[in-house]
Design a protein around this motif. Sequence first.
Motif, PDB file in Angstrom:
ATOM      1  N   ALA A 195       0.888  -0.966  -0.357  1.00 28.25           N
ATOM      2  CA  ALA A 195      -0.180   0.362  -0.011  1.00 28.25           C
ATOM      3  C   ALA A 195       1.081   1.078   0.136  1.00 28.25           C
ATOM      4  O   ALA A 195       0.219   2.357  -0.660  1.00 28.25           O
ATOM      5  N   LYS A 196       1.869   1.366   0.986  1.00 23.96           N
ATOM      6  CA  LYS A 196       3.235   2.594   0.226  1.00 23.96           C
ATOM      7  C   LYS A 196       3.661   2.666  -0.224  1.00 23.96           C
ATOM      8  O   LYS A 196       3.514   3.218  -0.777  1.00 23.96           O
ATOM      9  N   LEU A 197       4.274   1.270  -1.196  1.00 21.69           N
ATOM     10  CA  LEU A 197       4.321   1.774  -2.211  1.00 21.69           C
ATOM     11  C   LEU A 197       3.278   2.120  -3.355  1.00 21.69           C
ATOM     12  O   LEU A 197       4.545   2.957  -4.145  1.00 21.69           O
ATOM     13  N   LEU A 198       2.270   1.912  -3.538  1.00 14.91           N
ATOM     14  CA  LEU A 198       0.904   2.848  -4.170  1.00 14.91           C
ATOM     15  C   LEU A 198       1.689   4.581  -4.062  1.00 14.91           C
ATOM     16  O   LEU A 198       1.509   4.925  -4.805  1.00 14.91           O
ATOM     17  N   SER A 199       0.873   4.435  -2.658  1.00  9.09           N
ATOM     18  CA  SER A 199       1.002   6.240  -2.257  1.00  9.09           C
ATOM     19  C   SER A 199       3.315   6.403  -1.913  1.00  9.09           C
ATOM     20  O   SER A 199       2.942   7.745  -3.437  1.00  9.09           O
ATOM     21  N   SER A 219      -3.675  14.526 -11.980  1.00 11.54           N
ATOM     22  CA  SER A 219      -4.060  13.552 -13.662  1.00 11.54           C
ATOM     23  C   SER A 219      -3.040  12.395 -13.849  1.00 11.54           C
ATOM     24  O   SER A 219      -3.226  11.299 -13.965  1.00 11.54           O
ATOM     25  N   LEU A 220      -1.975  13.098 -13.707  1.00 17.46           N
ATOM     26  CA  LEU A 220      -0.219  12.194 -13.767  1.00 17.46           C
ATOM     27  C   LEU A 220      -0.355  10.919 -13.121  1.00 17.46           C
ATOM     28  O   LEU A 220      -0.612  10.404 -13.088  1.00 17.46           O
ATOM     29  N   LEU A 221      -0.605  11.418 -11.351  1.00 15.78           N
ATOM     30  CA  LEU A 221      -0.378  10.472 -10.691  1.00 15.78           C
ATOM     31  C   LEU A 221      -1.615   9.842 -10.505  1.00 15.78           C
ATOM     32  O   LEU A 221      -1.572   7.858 -10.440  1.00 15.78           O
ATOM     33  N   GLY A 222      -3.093   9.753 -10.444  1.00 16.06           N
ATOM     34  CA  GLY A 222      -3.865   9.263 -10.809  1.00 16.06           C
ATOM     35  C   GLY A 222      -3.993   7.478 -12.448  1.00 16.06           C
ATOM     36  O   GLY A 222      -4.056   6.647 -11.550  1.00 16.06           O
ATOM     37  N   ARG A 223      -3.283   8.201 -13.110  1.00 13.44           N
ATOM     38  CA  ARG A 223      -3.002   7.444 -14.007  1.00 13.44           C
ATOM     39  C   ARG A 223      -1.635   6.473 -13.550  1.00 13.44           C
ATOM     40  O   ARG A 223      -1.596   5.066 -13.760  1.00 13.44           O
ATOM     41  N   ALA A 224      -0.793   6.745 -12.773  1.00 19.88           N
ATOM     42  CA  ALA A 224       0.440   6.027 -12.441  1.00 19.88           C
ATOM     43  C   ALA A 224      -0.336   5.070 -11.235  1.00 19.88           C
ATOM     44  O   ALA A 224       0.290   3.577 -11.233  1.00 19.88           O
ATOM     45  N   LEU A 225      -1.317   5.467 -10.643  1.00 20.03           N
ATOM     46  CA  LEU A 225      -1.935   4.205  -9.490  1.00 20.03           C
ATOM     47  C   LEU A 225      -2.529   2.802  -9.852  1.00 20.03           C
ATOM     48  O   LEU A 225      -2.485   2.052  -9.554  1.00 20.03           O
ATOM     49  N   ALA A 226      -3.444   4.030 -10.851  1.00 19.09           N
ATOM     50  CA  ALA A 226      -3.667   2.608 -12.134  1.00 19.09           C
ATOM     51  C   ALA A 226      -3.379   1.371 -12.068  1.00 19.09           C
ATOM     52  O   ALA A 226      -3.369   0.478 -12.560  1.00 19.09           O
ATOM     53  N   GLU A 227      -1.909   1.453 -13.618  1.00 16.99           N
ATOM     54  CA  GLU A 227      -0.848   0.765 -13.615  1.00 16.99           C
ATOM     55  C   GLU A 227      -0.902   0.216 -12.210  1.00 16.99           C
ATOM     56  O   GLU A 227      -0.779  -1.618 -12.329  1.00 16.99           O
ATOM     57  N   GLY A 228      -0.943   0.785 -10.615  1.00 18.40           N
ATOM     58  CA  GLY A 228       0.020   0.003 -10.262  1.00 18.40           C
ATOM     59  C   GLY A 228      -0.844  -0.808  -9.746  1.00 18.40           C
ATOM     60  O   GLY A 228      -0.660  -2.094  -9.217  1.00 18.40           O
ATOM     61  N   ARG A 229      -2.434  -0.293  -9.470  1.00 18.05           N
ATOM     62  CA  ARG A 229      -3.467  -1.136  -8.928  1.00 18.05           C
ATOM     63  C   ARG A 229      -3.441  -2.467  -9.827  1.00 18.05           C
ATOM     64  O   ARG A 229      -4.038  -4.003  -9.583  1.00 18.05           O
ATOM     65  N   ALA A 235      -0.429  -9.376 -10.422  1.00 20.43           N
ATOM     66  CA  ALA A 235       0.312 -11.045  -9.951  1.00 20.43           C
ATOM     67  C   ALA A 235      -0.306 -11.269  -8.439  1.00 20.43           C
ATOM     68  O   ALA A 235       0.145 -12.289  -7.966  1.00 20.43           O
ATOM     69  N   GLY A 236      -1.456 -11.222  -7.982  1.00 21.24           N
ATOM     70  CA  GLY A 236      -2.127 -11.677  -6.847  1.00 21.24           C
ATOM     71  C   GLY A 236      -1.322 -11.208  -5.632  1.00 21.24           C
ATOM     72  O   GLY A 236      -1.679 -11.611  -4.519  1.00 21.24           O
ATOM     73  N   ILE A 237      -1.180  -9.818  -5.933  1.00 23.35           N
ATOM     74  CA  ILE A 237      -0.810  -9.001  -4.960  1.00 23.35           C
ATOM     75  C   ILE A 237      -1.812  -7.918  -3.774  1.00 23.35           C
ATOM     76  O   ILE A 237      -2.334  -7.494  -4.337  1.00 23.35           O
ATOM     77  N   GLU A 238      -1.727  -8.876  -2.644  1.00 19.52           N
ATOM     78  CA  GLU A 238      -2.782  -7.675  -1.977  1.00 19.52           C
ATOM     79  C   GLU A 238      -2.124  -6.648  -1.505  1.00 19.52           C
ATOM     80  O   GLU A 238      -1.335  -7.236  -0.366  1.00 19.52           O
ATOM     81  N   ALA A 239      -3.378  -5.313  -1.574  1.00 26.69           N
ATOM     82  CA  ALA A 239      -2.532  -4.026  -0.824  1.00 26.69           C
ATOM     83  C   ALA A 239      -3.351  -3.276   0.379  1.00 26.69           C
ATOM     84  O   ALA A 239      -4.635  -3.783   0.239  1.00 26.69           O
ATOM     85  N   ALA A 240      -2.674  -2.882   1.563  1.00 32.02           N
ATOM     86  CA  ALA A 240      -3.903  -2.788   2.886  1.00 32.02           C
ATOM     87  C   ALA A 240      -4.774  -1.691   1.490  1.00 32.02           C
ATOM     88  O   ALA A 240      -4.272  -0.494   1.011  1.00 32.02           O
ATOM     89  N   GLY A 286       9.792   2.125 -10.376  1.00 30.23           N
ATOM     90  CA  GLY A 286      10.258   1.067 -10.925  1.00 30.23           C
ATOM     91  C   GLY A 286       9.589  -0.477 -10.618  1.00 30.23           C
ATOM     92  O   GLY A 286       9.202  -2.020 -11.381  1.00 30.23           O
ATOM     93  N   GLU A 287       9.510  -1.001  -9.561  1.00 27.16           N
ATOM     94  CA  GLU A 287       8.808  -2.303  -9.305  1.00 27.16           C
ATOM     95  C   GLU A 287       7.596  -2.391  -9.889  1.00 27.16           C
ATOM     96  O   GLU A 287       6.791  -3.667  -9.930  1.00 27.16           O
ATOM     97  N   ILE A 288       6.536  -1.290  -9.680  1.00 24.07           N
ATOM     98  CA  ILE A 288       4.866  -1.358 -10.854  1.00 24.07           C
ATOM     99  C   ILE A 288       5.668  -1.732 -12.843  1.00 24.07           C
ATOM    100  O   ILE A 288       4.597  -2.395 -12.628  1.00 24.07           O
ATOM    101  N   ALA A 289       6.942  -0.623 -12.762  1.00 27.99           N
ATOM    102  CA  ALA A 289       7.188  -1.392 -14.540  1.00 27.99           C
ATOM    103  C   ALA A 289       7.399  -2.864 -14.290  1.00 27.99           C
ATOM    104  O   ALA A 289       7.067  -3.759 -15.136  1.00 27.99           O
ATOM    105  N   LEU A 290       8.299  -3.480 -13.825  1.00 30.61           N
ATOM    106  CA  LEU A 290       8.226  -4.646 -13.593  1.00 30.61           C
ATOM    107  C   LEU A 290       7.414  -6.061 -12.993  1.00 30.61           C
ATOM    108  O   LEU A 290       7.204  -6.900 -14.192  1.00 30.61           O
ATOM    109  N   LEU A 291       6.732  -5.256 -12.556  1.00 31.46           N
ATOM    110  CA  LEU A 291       5.199  -6.442 -12.235  1.00 31.46           C
ATOM    111  C   LEU A 291       4.109  -6.122 -13.271  1.00 31.46           C
ATOM    112  O   LEU A 291       4.050  -7.695 -13.881  1.00 31.46           O
ATOM    113  N   GLY A 292       4.650  -5.401 -13.911  1.00 31.36           N
ATOM    114  CA  GLY A 292       3.758  -4.686 -15.626  1.00 31.36           C
ATOM    115  C   GLY A 292       4.716  -6.085 -16.660  1.00 31.36           C
ATOM    116  O   GLY A 292       3.813  -6.924 -17.149  1.00 31.36           O
ATOM    117  N   ARG A 293       5.671  -5.949 -16.940  1.00 34.29           N
ATOM    118  CA  ARG A 293       6.266  -6.913 -17.643  1.00 34.29           C
ATOM    119  C   ARG A 293       6.347  -8.045 -17.399  1.00 34.29           C
ATOM    120  O   ARG A 293       6.347  -9.169 -18.329  1.00 34.29           O
TER     121      ARG A 293
END
Length: 334
Positions: A195-199, A219-229, A235-240, A286-293
Amino acid sequence: MRYIIIGAGAVGGTIGGRLAEGGHEVVLVARGAHHDALRTGGLRLTTPEGTRTHQLPVIQSPDELDGPLRPDDVLILSVKTQDSTAALDLWSARPVAGGGTAGELLPLVCAQNGVESERLALRRFRRVYAMCVWLPATHTEPGAVSAAATPVSGMLHVGQYPSGADDTARAIAADLEKSRFLAPVAPDVMRWKYAKLLSNLANAIEAVSGVIDGDEAKSLLGRALAEGRAALTAAGIEAASPAEQAAARDGRITLAPLDGAERGGGSSWQSLSRGTGTIEADYLNGEIALLGRLHGVPTPVNDALQRVANTFARERRPAGSLPVAELAAMVDAR
């Protein structure tokens, strides 16, 4: 227990200073001008109660300890993740009085953003603990850190990695609670760290543009967060959830003005402000980019934010020097 704070910057310095105020034995580990300032002038910790100077043992490496590590030592790793491997290699093989090494015997707590350091630590340490750090703190001047939260300095969820809670986690949490922190023991601590990673996906935006408020930044952050979620879900990862996080802190921690200490930006902004030459974007966006790939989720916004933040750090560009509209245009151009 004696606490050895490996990386006594904003987070580590605040934790170390508060633990010392709580009556606990603390050793600070720092480098360069910060180390020199801590050695000569002490740790200047500013909180809403004022500024105090703590004269604590300060070292640059375990070689400077007076003797081997002790069986009651707790290592708190609070360097940026890009510096974790070097620190873990330096400390894991150190002998502990009575036999064995730090990696075999001592608890190591990863008090850091991102989720990579725990994996790195577990290769070298048998007893790894994760800490989800919500601690608004600033370190831009050698020898000085400030923390603006009150009546406690922050919330530090603590648990075993990858999951669980034992007597050591409970003892660390109890010491933190006595030292002006909220420190819930969380067997599911990685849910809180994700959850902290997303923030923290906002860090790159704030670091290079200097803002996180305003329509374009949001708006830019909202797009980054949407990709993160989407990446975490794939990846089957749950966040608070945001509601869980708000319930944990609401009414218990507020920010207050600090006399003589200006509240700066977050950790990535501070890295650019100090001109360190590195930034933690590889382990946040970069963690979100890694999970995305890994899981087939496009992450173009986080890819671009990672790249721009790294360029700013590498070229030592000033924090906040890129207008957010230009940042958004750079993201959209990829």
